[in-house]
Design a protein around this motif. Structure first.
Motif, PDB file in Angstrom:
ATOM      1  N   ASP A 109       0.844  -1.193   0.000  1.00 50.16           N
ATOM      2  CA  ASP A 109       0.000   0.000   0.000  1.00 50.16           C
ATOM      3  C   ASP A 109       0.880   1.245   0.000  1.00 50.16           C
ATOM      4  O   ASP A 109       1.715   1.425   0.882  1.00 50.16           O
ATOM      5  CB  ASP A 109      -0.890  -0.031   1.252  1.00 50.16           C
ATOM      6  CG  ASP A 109      -1.782   1.182   1.341  1.00 50.16           C
ATOM      7  OD1 ASP A 109      -1.443   2.093   2.123  1.00 50.16           O
ATOM      8  OD2 ASP A 109      -2.778   1.228   0.608  1.00 50.16           O
ATOM      9  N   ASP A 110       0.689   2.117  -1.008  1.00 48.50           N
ATOM     10  CA  ASP A 110       1.583   3.267  -1.164  1.00 48.50           C
ATOM     11  C   ASP A 110       1.529   4.225   0.019  1.00 48.50           C
ATOM     12  O   ASP A 110       2.567   4.761   0.426  1.00 48.50           O
ATOM     13  CB  ASP A 110       1.257   4.027  -2.460  1.00 48.50           C
ATOM     14  CG  ASP A 110       1.998   3.422  -3.640  1.00 48.50           C
ATOM     15  OD1 ASP A 110       2.789   2.483  -3.429  1.00 48.50           O
ATOM     16  OD2 ASP A 110       1.779   3.884  -4.776  1.00 48.50           O
ATOM     17  N   TRP A 143       3.456   2.796   2.816  1.00 51.34           N
ATOM     18  CA  TRP A 143       4.879   2.880   2.501  1.00 51.34           C
ATOM     19  C   TRP A 143       5.434   4.271   2.786  1.00 51.34           C
ATOM     20  O   TRP A 143       6.504   4.415   3.399  1.00 51.34           O
ATOM     21  CB  TRP A 143       5.127   2.493   1.041  1.00 51.34           C
ATOM     22  CG  TRP A 143       6.533   2.756   0.628  1.00 51.34           C
ATOM     23  CD1 TRP A 143       6.998   3.830  -0.077  1.00 51.34           C
ATOM     24  CD2 TRP A 143       7.685   1.966   0.961  1.00 51.34           C
ATOM     25  NE1 TRP A 143       8.360   3.746  -0.220  1.00 51.34           N
ATOM     26  CE2 TRP A 143       8.798   2.619   0.403  1.00 51.34           C
ATOM     27  CE3 TRP A 143       7.861   0.780   1.657  1.00 51.34           C
ATOM     28  CZ2 TRP A 143      10.087   2.112   0.539  1.00 51.34           C
ATOM     29  CZ3 TRP A 143       9.150   0.274   1.783  1.00 51.34           C
ATOM     30  CH2 TRP A 143      10.241   0.932   1.223  1.00 51.34           C
ATOM     31  N   GLU A 144       4.706   5.283   2.339  1.00 51.43           N
ATOM     32  CA  GLU A 144       5.179   6.652   2.544  1.00 51.43           C
ATOM     33  C   GLU A 144       5.374   6.925   4.032  1.00 51.43           C
ATOM     34  O   GLU A 144       6.342   7.544   4.445  1.00 51.43           O
ATOM     35  CB  GLU A 144       4.203   7.669   1.933  1.00 51.43           C
ATOM     36  CG  GLU A 144       4.157   7.659   0.403  1.00 51.43           C
ATOM     37  CD  GLU A 144       5.514   7.893  -0.258  1.00 51.43           C
ATOM     38  OE1 GLU A 144       6.329   8.648   0.295  1.00 51.43           O
ATOM     39  OE2 GLU A 144       5.771   7.293  -1.323  1.00 51.43           O
ATOM     40  N   SER A 177       8.480   4.712   5.474  1.00 54.65           N
ATOM     41  CA  SER A 177       9.839   5.099   5.095  1.00 54.65           C
ATOM     42  C   SER A 177      10.299   6.333   5.878  1.00 54.65           C
ATOM     43  O   SER A 177      11.480   6.613   5.959  1.00 54.65           O
ATOM     44  CB  SER A 177       9.933   5.325   3.591  1.00 54.65           C
ATOM     45  OG  SER A 177       9.144   6.424   3.200  1.00 54.65           O
ATOM     46  N   ARG A 178       9.369   7.077   6.435  1.00 57.81           N
ATOM     47  CA  ARG A 178       9.743   8.225   7.260  1.00 57.81           C
ATOM     48  C   ARG A 178       9.590   7.956   8.744  1.00 57.81           C
ATOM     49  O   ARG A 178      10.125   8.694   9.576  1.00 57.81           O
ATOM     50  CB  ARG A 178       8.895   9.440   6.873  1.00 57.81           C
ATOM     51  CG  ARG A 178       9.427  10.118   5.613  1.00 57.81           C
ATOM     52  CD  ARG A 178       8.438  11.040   4.952  1.00 57.81           C
ATOM     53  NE  ARG A 178       9.001  11.606   3.731  1.00 57.81           N
ATOM     54  CZ  ARG A 178       9.090  10.946   2.575  1.00 57.81           C
ATOM     55  NH1 ARG A 178       8.642   9.710   2.475  1.00 57.81           N
ATOM     56  NH2 ARG A 178       9.636  11.497   1.506  1.00 57.81           N
TER      57      ARG A 178
END
Lengths: 380, 380
Positions: free
Chosen positions: B258-259, B262-263, B266-267
């Motif tokens: 799921d984008d 993911w966003e 990653s942070r």
């Protein structure tokens, strides 16, 4: 391997920007390899006289729907097109590269043999002599994809050079991304695809690497949302430092035993980037490469995309590549009908695929595989 | 595995800072795992009531020769010391951690069974309740080594707690670095060493990762050579983004489909760092960990260092760890006399070694191995 490497680097460095470097120690050879890479990035190493030119597309429409008037496509030709126009090869380059990046493999008797083939090298959209952010649009330059690069290249070959066919299309890394999209969207144009250190798609970890590179450049106070008056060099150098350990294998990195050489090496890749690249151009280039997804036009079905490929395909990943790990190359092997899979036996990681050093084992291996593949294509 | 993971995370998150998060989708489980890690980093997750305390060393001399008056060593005890003072275990933590980081493994019937053992957890120099740069010295805090941490811990156990012996000493990652130095420099103090996701030394690639992390924090304009008035949060977050793909395996990262998740993921690791750490304290901590070299006191001869170890040693690397790859654990196996080597079967990469999620396969595996090792030590 270090000794053989060193000899080749001397030639490359002598031809390049780092002409004034002297080799004092065996241990310096690694740093010199990075300097040779830097020379390759900036395009100083030329193995064969090339005819440079620029093809212009009056109006180019990007996949995003954005348009650009007067899209330039920088390219060079090497060798002669035969009368039947049947001996063209298009050689593509990696994300940090330009049309001269594969120069060491092009020439009489070389992998891309200019005695036999009419070799076209091309600047991907976003760098070299092709249209790019630094031409003036800066951060407003349209976000482009690998497929945009390939459509521009198709316009060059067909409308610019009057070709209806290529013997082969290919290159390393992002060059293989381009070749794959060529094979999917123009499946009758070429007999062969050369996918060197390739990937079926940009997976999550590649995206994570380049998201960090992007964040590094944007953190540099000089960047100013892309409207800089001076290049954000510190951010670009940090970007290179982030990428550096991904580019090589642990086996290779551990061969650098001299601390001073290591300190130089770990910053040299970033410095090469900073010397060669405008920040906005670099960002848009790695954005395209790190978002590569050939499944998009097929509703996310990668298998359906790969099944479009008709060309015979050489899939040649690097044995120790952790930028684009071999499992992504095996996805290509699973999906492409007429594929040959062979790993480059090397500890150079991702950099095994673009050997500029003609004395290296990687150079010999890659050359032999490309020659064999092209010979078998011709024998069909 | 994702479903099992999710269940455990609910518990951990409910106990932690991210109490207000609700699970709406299976796909969010990865991001929640990172949130749980963040909670562990900030020390909110406690599986057993601990007695917190601080031991003070009147004057501490660092390996560098620098001195610090009133060196604090933060620690906690769990369970009861027996009359013979023969049931102590010292549990150490990783580079981003504090004394509570291993809490999920400590308690009645757990890996570190507080019904049997007197478990001491300790803050390594540079964080938690131990002396650290943010106490006031900032960038002038002495550069410390893993051996400095261990000498401070030895002072705690001997002068502070009156112990002359420990059943075992160990922990994950930088915790294993500490345990190894304990084994080398105090070889008669313990019966066993627990080296979890360990390395024989910080090799070139680890140094490259954390050199980039350090450069990221220093590039933040807020950093001001360490004399900041506001934390360089953007630099710390970028540092976490750089580390993020090294922490996990590709196999694990590719499970995040799921984008949006993911966003966030990653942070999230970088954000957890920024919430938990003072910049100077973080920098000095990772400097120590990324320069770990137990061969230094032996003139660079690692084998000579490892040969000092008399304790029975459990060497337990993560199968897919790319922060500290298994070849570094195999160097330990080659050099330590009485060693058992077992890889944690996991796609969690480096994070396989510090499982806070009690429903995970990694938690079960690590717990079983520690219990077995301690039982065999007791049976000697």
């Amino acid at each position: 391997m270090q000794t053989a490497t060193q000899a080749g680097i001397v030639t490359s460095v002598a031809e390049g920007a780092a002409r004034d470097l002297h080799i004092r120690e065996e241990r310096m050879s690694f740093w010199l390899a990075v300097a040779a890479l830097a020379a390759a990035l900036t395009g100083h190493s030329m193995a064969v006289a090339a005819q440079d030119a620029v093809h212009v597309i009056p109006e180019f429409t990007f996949e995003s729907g954005e348009k650009l008037a007067g899209m330039k496509v920088g390219y060079a030709t090497h060798g002669k097109l035969n009368q039947a126009k049947s001996n063209a090869i298009l050689v593509t380059h990696g994300a940090s590269g330009v049309r001269t990046s594969n120069a060491a493999l092009i020439g009489p008797g070389k992998a891309y043999d200019t005695d036999k083939y009419f070799v076209v090298t091309v600047d991907a959209i976003g760098g070299g002599n092709s249209s790019q952010p630094k031409d003036g649009l800066g951060p407003k330059f349209p976000k482009y994809t690998i497929r945009d690069m390939v459509r521009a290249q198709n316009d060059l070959l067909t409308n610019g050079l009057g070709l209806a066919h290529a013997v082969a299309i290919g290159g390393p890394s992002m060059g293989a991304q381009q070749a794959l999209e060529w094979g999917i969207h123009y499946p009758d144009f070429m007999d062969g695809l050369l996918l060197i250190v390739p990937a079926s798609r940009s997976d999550r970890h590649v995206r994570a690497i380049f998201d960090a590179v992007e964040a590094a450049i944007k953190l540099d106070p000089n960047y100013r949302d892309g409207n800089y008056t001076a290049q954000p060099r510190d951010g670009i150098i940090l970007g290179g430092m982030i990428y550096f350990p991904w580019l090589y294998s642990d086996e290779h990195l551990s061969t650098i035993t001299d601390d001073a050489a290591w300190e130089k090496a770990s910053r040299a890749f970033g410095t090469a980037w900073a010397n060669a690249w405008d920040a906005n151009s670099l960002l848009s280039r790695y954005h395209a490469a790190s978002r590569f997804d050939p499944s998009t036009p097929f509703g996310g079905d990668l298998g359906k995309g790969l099944a479009q490929v008709k060309a015979k395909t050489l899939i040649m990943p690097g044995m120790t590549d952790r930028t684009l790990p071999t499992y992504l190359a095996r996805e290509l092997y699973r999906g492409i009908k007429q594929a040959t899979y062979v790993e480059i036996p090397s500890y150079l990681g991702h950099l095994a695929g673009g050997p500029a050093n003609e004395a290296s084992a990687e150079y010999a291996f890659v050359t032999a595989q490309i020659r064999k593949f092209l010979a078998e294509l011709a024998a069909k």
